[in-house]
Design an enzyme around this catalytic site. Structure first.
Site, PDB file in Angstrom:
ATOM      1  CE  LYS A  13      -2.264  -0.722   3.873  1.00  0.00           C
ATOM      2  NZ  LYS A  13      -1.658  -1.958   4.386  1.00  0.00           N
ATOM      3  NE  ARG A  86      -3.753  -1.279  10.329  1.00  0.00           N
ATOM      4  CZ  ARG A  86      -2.768  -0.660   9.692  1.00  0.00           C
ATOM      5  NH1 ARG A  86      -2.897   0.584   9.301  1.00  0.00           N
ATOM      6  NH2 ARG A  86      -1.654  -1.294   9.440  1.00  0.00           N
ATOM      7  NE  ARG A 125       7.632  -2.390   6.097  1.00  0.00           N
ATOM      8  CZ  ARG A 125       6.309  -2.302   6.153  1.00  0.00           C
ATOM      9  NH1 ARG A 125       5.614  -2.048   5.070  1.00  0.00           N
ATOM     10  NH2 ARG A 125       5.694  -2.488   7.290  1.00  0.00           N
ATOM     11  NE  ARG A 158       6.563   0.327  10.346  1.00  0.00           N
ATOM     12  CZ  ARG A 158       5.440   0.122   9.657  1.00  0.00           C
ATOM     13  NH1 ARG A 158       5.305   0.657   8.461  1.00  0.00           N
ATOM     14  NH2 ARG A 158       4.476  -0.603  10.157  1.00  0.00           N
ATOM     15  NE  ARG A 169       2.660  -4.376  11.442  1.00  0.00           N
ATOM     16  CZ  ARG A 169       3.745  -4.242  10.680  1.00  0.00           C
ATOM     17  NH1 ARG A 169       4.913  -4.680  11.136  1.00  0.00           N
ATOM     18  NH2 ARG A 169       3.674  -3.678   9.507  1.00  0.00           N
TER      19      ARG A 169
HETATM   20  P1  ADP Z   1       1.518  -1.542   8.095  1.00  0.00           P
HETATM   21  O1  ADP Z   1       0.428  -1.357   7.090  1.00  0.00           O
HETATM   22  O2  ADP Z   1       2.770  -2.067   7.472  1.00  0.00           O
HETATM   23  O3  ADP Z   1       1.107  -2.330   9.303  1.00  0.00           O
HETATM   24  P2  ADP Z   1       1.207   1.173   9.138  1.00  0.00           P
HETATM   25  O4  ADP Z   1       2.224   2.233   9.113  1.00  0.00           O
HETATM   26  O5  ADP Z   1      -0.038   1.393   8.344  1.00  0.00           O
HETATM   27  O6  ADP Z   1       1.960  -0.128   8.649  1.00  0.00           O
HETATM   28  O7  ADP Z   1       0.748   0.883  10.644  1.00  0.00           O
HETATM   29  C1  ADP Z   1       1.671   0.631  11.676  1.00  0.00           C
HETATM   30  C2  ADP Z   1       0.948   0.546  13.008  1.00  0.00           C
HETATM   31  O8  ADP Z   1       0.309   1.810  13.310  1.00  0.00           O
HETATM   32  C3  ADP Z   1      -0.192  -0.464  13.082  1.00  0.00           C
HETATM   33  O9  ADP Z   1       0.260  -1.772  13.365  1.00  0.00           O
HETATM   34  C4  ADP Z   1      -1.029   0.135  14.225  1.00  0.00           C
HETATM   35  O10 ADP Z   1      -0.450  -0.121  15.476  1.00  0.00           O
HETATM   36  C5  ADP Z   1      -0.932   1.628  13.981  1.00  0.00           C
HETATM   37  N1  ADP Z   1      -2.035   2.080  13.094  1.00  0.00           N
HETATM   38  C6  ADP Z   1      -1.900   2.615  11.852  1.00  0.00           C
HETATM   39  N2  ADP Z   1      -3.110   2.878  11.317  1.00  0.00           N
HETATM   40  C7  ADP Z   1      -4.035   2.481  12.235  1.00  0.00           C
HETATM   41  C8  ADP Z   1      -5.456   2.453  12.260  1.00  0.00           C
HETATM   42  N3  ADP Z   1      -6.173   2.890  11.227  1.00  0.00           N
HETATM   43  N4  ADP Z   1      -6.061   1.975  13.376  1.00  0.00           N
HETATM   44  C9  ADP Z   1      -5.351   1.548  14.416  1.00  0.00           C
HETATM   45  N5  ADP Z   1      -4.028   1.519  14.451  1.00  0.00           N
HETATM   46  C10 ADP Z   1      -3.346   1.970  13.378  1.00  0.00           C
END
Ligand code: ADP
Length: 213
Positions: A13, A86, A125, A158, A169
């Site tokens: 994404k 999410r 990554r 990360r 996750r």
């Molecule tokens: P990835 O898609 O690789 O998991 P992101 O940067 O989108 O990476 O998200 C990293 C973390 O940030 C998630 O595992 C969560 O803890 C938090 N996070 C991001 N977006 C949301 C969301 N919409 N709702 C809840 N937690 C979120």
């Protein structure tokens, strides 16, 4: 026009969002990046968000919807929603926020990648902390090892990309986020991209075609 990207962690994404920003002038709206910014600024919200993120768990809906609501005050068009919503609660909250702003989601792009390859992808990554560009130790190597191609910053891993956290996750994605596919799949503008065997540029070509660009 607003776009939403749906897909598991590691589905690409962020990479596609990066291309949409560079080539089609969209603005990336990533809740993960917004939270990471709060963390690096050591705000109260950042400290709280980090306690969930570092374990691979979702940040609670009220905090997440709150940060989105703030962000939408400055911009509510030409956005790419990346990593938000999410959960079903977040999807419902987003509809309400956008309706109030006379805006909406025009395209929903589901980047569908087999679960088996996600773990491997995330394990390799590396991210640029400055421009957020994403690289991979084998699939998308930077020109110079460990250094961002775009601004020369030292790449980082990360904290939640550690394998144990990635498993959490992926489980969270299956339980909380996958139901969103059903929620959105019958909407106009929903595009299902079977991306397992596709490279970055072929996926982007499908996206551009879907958006009539
Ligand atoms: P990835 O898609 O690789 O998991 P992101 O940067 O989108 O990476 O998200 C990293 C973390 O940030 C998630 O595992 C969560 O803890 C938090 N996070 C991001 N977006 C949301 C969301 N919409 N709702 C809840 N937690 C979120």
């Amino acid at each position: 026009m607003n776009i939403m990207l749906l897909g598991a962690p590691g589905s690409g994404k962020g990479t596609q969002a990066e291309k949409l920003v560079k080539e089609l002038d969209f603005i990336q709206f990533s809740t993960g990046d917004l939270f990471r910014k709060e963390i690096s600024n050591q705000t109260k919200l950042g400290v709280l968000a980090a306690s969930y993120m570092n374990e691979g768990n979702l940040v609670p809906d009220d905090l997440t919807n709150g940060i989105v609501n703030e962000g939408l005050k400055t911009q509510s068009d030409q956005l790419i929603f990346d990593g938000y919503p999410r959960t079903l609660n977040q999807a419902i909250a987003l509809e309400e926020m956008l309706t109030n702003l006379n805006s909406k989601i025009d395209y929903i792009l589901f980047i569908d990648v087999d679960k088996e390859i996600l773990l491997d992808r995330i394990a390799g990554r590396m991210i640029c902390p400055k421009c957020k560009a994403s690289f991979h130790l084998t699939n998308r190597k930077p020109k110079v090892d460990g250094i961002c191609d775009f601004d020369g910053t030292k790449l980082e891993r990360r904290p939640d990309d550690e394998p144990a956290k990635v498993l959490v996750r992926l489980e969270t994605y299956e339980a909380d986020t996958k139901p969103l596919i059903d929620f959105y799949s019958s909407r106009p503008g929903f595009i299902h991209i079977k991306a397992t065997d596709m490279d970055v540029d072929s996926i982007f070509a499908v996206i551009k075609k879907g958006l009539n660009k």
